[in-house]
Structures are given as structure tokens and as C-alpha cells.
Design a protein around this motif. Structure first.
Motif, PDB file in Angstrom:
ATOM      1  N   PHE A  61       6.100  -0.285   7.347  1.00 13.93           N
ATOM      2  CA  PHE A  61       4.779  -0.044   6.767  1.00 13.93           C
ATOM      3  C   PHE A  61       3.930  -1.307   6.752  1.00 13.93           C
ATOM      4  CE2 PHE A  61       7.555   3.065   4.568  1.00 13.93           C
ATOM      5  CZ  PHE A  61       6.931   4.232   4.975  1.00 13.93           C
ATOM      6  N   GLU A  62       2.615  -1.110   6.742  1.00 14.65           N
ATOM      7  CA  GLU A  62       1.693  -2.233   6.657  1.00 14.65           C
ATOM      8  C   GLU A  62       1.427  -2.650   5.217  1.00 14.65           C
ATOM      9  OE1 GLU A  62      -1.866  -1.356   8.800  1.00 14.65           O
ATOM     10  OE2 GLU A  62      -0.774  -0.901  10.638  1.00 14.65           O
ATOM     11  N   GLY A  63       1.638  -1.750   4.274  1.00 15.21           N
ATOM     12  CA  GLY A  63       1.397  -2.052   2.873  1.00 15.21           C
ATOM     13  C   GLY A  63       0.187  -1.338   2.310  1.00 15.21           C
ATOM     14  N   SER A  64      -0.548  -0.641   3.149  1.00 13.07           N
ATOM     15  CA  SER A  64      -1.735   0.079   2.680  1.00 13.07           C
ATOM     16  C   SER A  64      -1.520   1.592   2.658  1.00 13.07           C
ATOM     17  CB  SER A  64      -2.934  -0.261   3.574  1.00 13.07           C
ATOM     18  OG  SER A  64      -2.648   0.106   4.918  1.00 13.07           O
ATOM     19  N   GLU A  65      -0.313   2.031   2.980  1.00 14.82           N
ATOM     20  CA  GLU A  65      -0.020   3.463   3.051  1.00 14.82           C
ATOM     21  C   GLU A  65      -0.006   4.082   1.644  1.00 14.82           C
ATOM     22  OE1 GLU A  65       1.576   1.444   6.602  1.00 14.82           O
ATOM     23  OE2 GLU A  65       1.717   1.056   4.462  1.00 14.82           O
ATOM     24  N   PRO A  66      -0.428   5.341   1.559  1.00 16.45           N
ATOM     25  CA  PRO A  66      -0.364   6.030   0.267  1.00 16.45           C
ATOM     26  C   PRO A  66       1.089   6.361  -0.107  1.00 16.45           C
ATOM     27  CG  PRO A  66      -1.189   7.516   1.966  1.00 16.45           C
ATOM     28  CD  PRO A  66      -1.046   6.161   2.605  1.00 16.45           C
ATOM     29  N   VAL A  67       1.280   6.556  -1.395  1.00 15.85           N
ATOM     30  CA  VAL A  67       2.617   6.876  -1.916  1.00 15.85           C
ATOM     31  C   VAL A  67       3.197   8.091  -1.203  1.00 15.85           C
ATOM     32  CG1 VAL A  67       3.880   7.693  -3.953  1.00 15.85           C
ATOM     33  CG2 VAL A  67       2.281   5.811  -4.166  1.00 15.85           C
ATOM     34  N   GLY A  68       2.378   9.093  -0.929  1.00 12.71           N
ATOM     35  CA  GLY A  68       2.872  10.310  -0.270  1.00 12.71           C
ATOM     36  C   GLY A  68       3.482  10.037   1.088  1.00 12.71           C
ATOM     37  N   GLY A  86       2.826  -5.304   0.892  1.00 14.31           N
ATOM     38  CA  GLY A  86       1.409  -5.457   1.166  1.00 14.31           C
ATOM     39  C   GLY A  86       0.653  -6.263   0.132  1.00 14.31           C
ATOM     40  N   PRO A  87      -0.657  -6.259   0.253  1.00 11.62           N
ATOM     41  CA  PRO A  87      -1.515  -7.059  -0.624  1.00 11.62           C
ATOM     42  C   PRO A  87      -1.355  -6.661  -2.089  1.00 11.62           C
ATOM     43  CG  PRO A  87      -2.776  -6.093   1.191  1.00 11.62           C
ATOM     44  CD  PRO A  87      -1.405  -5.496   1.238  1.00 11.62           C
ATOM     45  N   GLY A 119       8.705 -17.775  -4.081  1.00  3.67           N
ATOM     46  CA  GLY A 119       7.849 -16.836  -4.804  1.00  3.67           C
ATOM     47  C   GLY A 119       6.872 -16.173  -3.850  1.00  3.67           C
ATOM     48  N   GLY A 120       7.256 -16.175  -2.575  1.00  2.00           N
ATOM     49  CA  GLY A 120       6.362 -15.741  -1.496  1.00  2.00           C
ATOM     50  C   GLY A 120       6.128 -14.267  -1.430  1.00  2.00           C
ATOM     51  N   TYR A 121       5.106 -13.947  -0.700  1.00  2.00           N
ATOM     52  CA  TYR A 121       4.656 -12.557  -0.597  1.00  2.00           C
ATOM     53  C   TYR A 121       4.814 -12.005   0.771  1.00  2.00           C
ATOM     54  CZ  TYR A 121       2.851 -13.800  -5.087  1.00  2.00           C
ATOM     55  OH  TYR A 121       2.758 -14.212  -6.374  1.00  2.00           O
TER      56      TYR A 121
END
Length: 156
Positions: free
Chosen positions: A60-67, A101-102, A154-156
Motif C-alpha cells: 500500500f501507499e498509505g492513502s488507501e481507505p480502511v475498506g 503513510g503520512p 523513530g523513523g517513518y
């Protein structure tokens, strides 16, 4: 953070890595390495969380919806029904979405209530996503090494 606390954090993260490597790459159990689990302390959850992020960010890119994440976890569960029988795709999708993601909190932290079941399911999701995506042993080791760095900084 002082040098001694940085060193302690890295030492704990390295112990957590050894436990996760034993489990994910070697097929063992955490209880096989009680001294390492003790040495890892809270870093165990942090490094596992960083590993989960590394693996899930492959998918995933991190912007996907929970569904969408929930649907992926349900497909993963159908692919490995016996191994993932305890997986709860819907609530874990909320956790996964928060972690990638962000805006994700530092590894090992969450706004989601984290208990032993969430930690266990996180490991299962990371391990079986990697398997489902066809990760090689070398890729698993690289993602686990990356999890140490991600947690220790502590990276993201």
C-alpha cells in the motif's frame, strides 16, 4: 537523546530483531529465546511495528481507505485460513491504515488500542503478507534490518 540511551535503544532493537528473525525467517517461536525477548523489552513491539510498516508499505501507499485494506486482509486470510484464523480484518485494517503513510505515529506507538491480540495479529499480517507477496529470505532479512533502523531512529 543521549549516547547511552541511543545505545540502549539500539541494543534493545537488535535483540528484538533476533527474535523476529527467529520467528519470521526461521519459523521459530518467541518463547524459544526468552533472554532475547527480555533484552528487547518494549523495543519488541516497536521493531515488530516497524517491520509491519515496511511490509505493508510494499503493498500500500498509505492513502488507501480502511475498506481497501480490510478487503486485502480478508483475501490474505482466505489464502491462509488455518494460519490466520484469529485475524480480524476490519479492526486490524484501521490499525494498519494508521501505521502506514503520512501522519503515522513513531514505530511502537498508536492511537489505536494496542493489546497482545493486536501485536500478535500484526506479526501474522506482516509475516503472511511477505509470504503472499513472494518475499525471498533476503528480502525478509532486509525488511527486518530496515525495521531496526526505522525503530531506532523513530523513523517513518
Amino acid at each position: 537523546m543521549g549516547k547511552s540511551s541511543e545505545h540502549a535503544r539500539l541494543t534493545a532493537a537488535t535483540a528484538a530483531h533476533r527474535v523476529l528473525h527467529h520467528m519470521v525467517v526461521g519459523g521459530g517461536q518467541a518463547r524459544d529465546l526468552p533472554a532475547e525477548v527480555a533484552a528487547a523489552g518494549p523495543a519488541m513491539q516497536g521493531v515488530l511495528n516497524a517491520f509491519l510498516r515496511n511490509v505493508m508499505e510494499f503493498v500500500f501507499e498509505g492513502s488507501e481507505p480502511v475498506g481497501e485494506i480490510s478487503a486485502y486482509l480478508a483475501r490474505l486470510q482466505r489464502a491462509y485460513p488455518a494460519e490466520l484464523r484469529v485475524l480480524q480484518p476490519e479492526p486490524m485494517a484501521v490499525f494498519v491504515q494508521e501505521q502506514i503513510g503520512p501522519g503515522a505515529p513513531p514505530p511502537g506507538r498508536s492511537r489505536f488500542p494496542v493489546n497482545d491480540a493486536v501485536v500478535f495479529q500484526s506479526r501474522l499480517i506482516a509475516e503472511y503478507t511477505a509470504r503472499h507477496q513472494g518475499f525471498t529470505r533476503e528480502q525478509l532479512e532486509l525488511y527486518l534490518q530496515g525495521a531496526i533502523a526505522r525503530y531506532a531512529t523513530g523513523g517513518y
